[in-house]
Motif scaffolding. Structure first.
Motif, short mmCIF file in Angstrom:
data_model
loop_
_atom_site.label_atom_id
_atom_site.label_comp_id
_atom_site.label_asym_id
_atom_site.label_seq_id
_atom_site.Cartn_x
_atom_site.Cartn_y
_atom_site.Cartn_z
N UNK A 11 46.14 28.92 25.54
CA UNK A 11 44.59 28.34 25.57
C UNK A 11 44.20 28.37 24.24
N UNK A 12 43.68 27.38 23.62
CA UNK A 12 43.15 27.80 22.31
C UNK A 12 41.82 27.12 22.13
N UNK A 13 40.76 27.99 21.90
CA UNK A 13 39.28 27.89 22.07
C UNK A 13 38.83 27.73 20.75
N UNK A 14 38.26 26.80 20.05
CA UNK A 14 37.96 26.53 18.84
C UNK A 14 37.01 25.28 18.57
N UNK A 15 35.97 25.50 18.36
CA UNK A 15 35.08 24.38 17.96
C UNK A 15 35.06 23.74 16.80
N UNK A 16 35.66 24.37 15.76
CA UNK A 16 35.78 23.77 14.67
C UNK A 16 37.09 23.03 14.53
N UNK A 17 36.83 21.64 14.37
CA UNK A 17 38.23 20.75 14.43
C UNK A 17 39.36 21.19 13.45
N UNK A 18 38.86 21.16 12.13
CA UNK A 18 39.85 21.39 11.02
C UNK A 18 40.59 22.78 11.20
N UNK A 19 39.76 23.87 11.59
CA UNK A 19 40.40 25.17 11.94
C UNK A 19 41.30 25.05 13.21
N UNK A 20 40.69 24.44 14.47
CA UNK A 20 41.53 24.25 15.75
C UNK A 20 42.77 23.45 15.37
N UNK A 21 42.63 22.36 14.38
CA UNK A 21 43.91 21.55 14.30
C UNK A 21 44.85 22.32 13.75
N UNK A 22 44.52 23.13 12.70
CA UNK A 22 45.66 23.84 11.88
C UNK A 22 46.17 24.84 12.96
N UNK A 23 45.34 25.56 13.58
CA UNK A 23 45.88 26.45 14.66
C UNK A 23 46.65 25.98 15.52
N UNK A 24 46.37 24.88 16.15
CA UNK A 24 47.20 24.33 17.16
C UNK A 24 48.45 23.75 16.73
N UNK A 25 48.68 23.44 15.35
CA UNK A 25 49.80 22.96 14.85
C UNK A 25 50.68 24.17 14.60
N UNK A 26 50.13 25.01 14.18
CA UNK A 26 50.92 26.49 13.76
C UNK A 26 51.40 26.89 14.98
#
Length: 114
Positions: A11-26
């Motif tokens: 479960x990834x919890x991040x409100x910053x869309x750019x950071x969250x997208x990068x973390x999710x991709x990784x």
């Protein structure tokens, strides 16, 4: 002989869309199955409703702070491994580059070994 491959549910919890997208991709690129939540209300429900192997939690979330969500989970018996994102380097006032640091943290804690 077939080898069973276990996918780590995260479960990834991040409100910053750019950071969250990068973390999710990784995370996905490294074999993790990822659900992504953007605020404390959604994650409070997801974390208590779904079984996750690991949770990457932003402590400063809209609607309900991540650390408050974590306290509630712990008080209700949820003991899933959590890692804060973005991680803070001990002894410094600056944030680490979150993506490599997160992958190292997840790997070093063996959060998803069966």
């Amino acid at each position: 002989m077939a080898v069973a491959i276990r996918v780590c549910s995260t479960l990834l919890v991040e409100d910053d869309r750019a950071l969250g997208s990068g973390l999710r991709s990784d995370l996905v690129a490294n074999g993790y199955a990822v659900d992504w939540a953007l605020d404390g209300i959604d994650v409070a429900f997801l974390g208590s409703d779904q079984p996750y192997d690991a949770i990457v939690l932003d402590p400063g979330l809209p609607k309900k702070p991540g650390l408050e969500v974590l306290r509630d989970w712990r008080a209700n018996g949820l003991h899933t491994q959590c890692s804060c994102s973005p991680p803070v380097m001990p002894g410094t006032s600056g944030l680490m580059d979150s993506r490599p640091a997160l992958m190292t943290t997840l790997a070093s804690r063996s959060m998803c070994r069966s």
